[in-house]
Design a protein around this motif. Structure first.
Motif, short mmCIF file in Angstrom:
data_model
loop_
_atom_site.label_atom_id
_atom_site.label_comp_id
_atom_site.label_asym_id
_atom_site.label_seq_id
_atom_site.Cartn_x
_atom_site.Cartn_y
_atom_site.Cartn_z
N GLU A 34 3.45 -13.12 -0.19
CA GLU A 34 2.26 -12.31 0.00
C GLU A 34 1.76 -11.79 -1.41
OE1 GLU A 34 2.59 -8.86 3.17
OE2 GLU A 34 4.70 -9.51 2.81
N PHE A 69 0.57 -10.18 6.18
CA PHE A 69 2.06 -10.06 6.82
C PHE A 69 1.87 -10.58 8.18
CE2 PHE A 69 5.88 -7.67 8.35
CZ PHE A 69 6.81 -8.72 7.84
N PRO A 124 1.23 -7.38 -1.08
CA PRO A 124 2.26 -6.95 -0.12
C PRO A 124 1.83 -5.63 0.47
CG PRO A 124 3.62 -7.21 -1.87
CD PRO A 124 2.35 -7.70 -2.09
#
Length: 219
Positions: free
Chosen positions: A49, A106, A52
């Protein structure tokens, strides 16, 4: 009965994010090298990621790049123009505009984790790159993810169940930790034959040399 493909196979692991433009550029360069060397790849995509902590509403892409890297609006536009040209040369379309957004990925990584168990991870990865960069879709949204899954030949209802179950949260976190603990801090990061790590879109020539090295050592 179909005869087995006689071409040699090289294991290639790619740590990547679906909102990383250089990841699709790097893959397209790798694909050119595979064709040049007449080699098959056993590809595995691994989660990373870039952002994130990106909130659910995302952030304007130009603002995000300027804020994250300290670039000016002019530099940001030059980077987009360069990517657009590079993508076109590799047969991939980047459709950046003033409303392009950086989003949270995600959920996309969870879906990719599930798709691997279905043998359709690579087609889904390609569909997600196209959804985000070419079609300017928000790949944090379930509907977009399910559309991509369906385009990749996956069952839509099964994909929805995989997303809502939460079963792939822990595996994705574990895989992210695995790669970051081994020093991967940027993407794309490609590992050839489990031993040679290269980071960034390095060009078809570099990938071709690595493939040749792997084949020579295997022989």
């Amino acid at each position: 009965m179909t005869a087995p493909d006689p071409r040699p196979i090289v294991q290639i692991d790619i740590v990547s994010d679906v909102v990383c433009p250089w990841c699709i550029v790097g893959f397209r360069q790798l694909d050119l090298a595979l064709k040049e060397q007449n080699v098959l790849a056993n590809l595995r995509w691994h989660p990373f990621e870039l952002n994130p902590n990106m909130p659910s509403e995302g952030q304007n892409l130009r603002e995000h790049i300027m804020e994250k890297y300290g670039s000016t609006a002019e530099q940001s536009q030059q980077a987009r123009d360069r990517l657009t040209q590079t993508g076109a040369e590799l047969g991939f379309t980047f459709n950046f505009n003033d409303d392009s957004r950086m989003v949270n990925t995600f959920a996309a990584h969870q879906l990719l984790d599930w798709a691997e168990t279905q043998g359709r991870q690579h087609p889904l990865k390609m569909a997600l790159f196209e959804a985000y960069f070419t079609n300017q879709q928000d790949v944090s949204q379930s509907q977009v993810l399910l559309d991509a899954a369906q385009a990749a030949g996956l069952d839509r209802d099964a994909a929805r169940a995989a997303l809502t179950s939460g079963d792939h949260i822990a595996p994705v976190r574990e895989k992210q930790q695995f790669w970051t603990s081994r020093g991967v801090s940027g993407v794309p990061s490609m590992v050839f034959a489990g031993k040679y790590l290269v980071t960034g879109a390095q060009g078809a020539e570099t990938y071709s040399d690595l493939l040749q090295r792997c084949l020579t050592e295997a022989a």
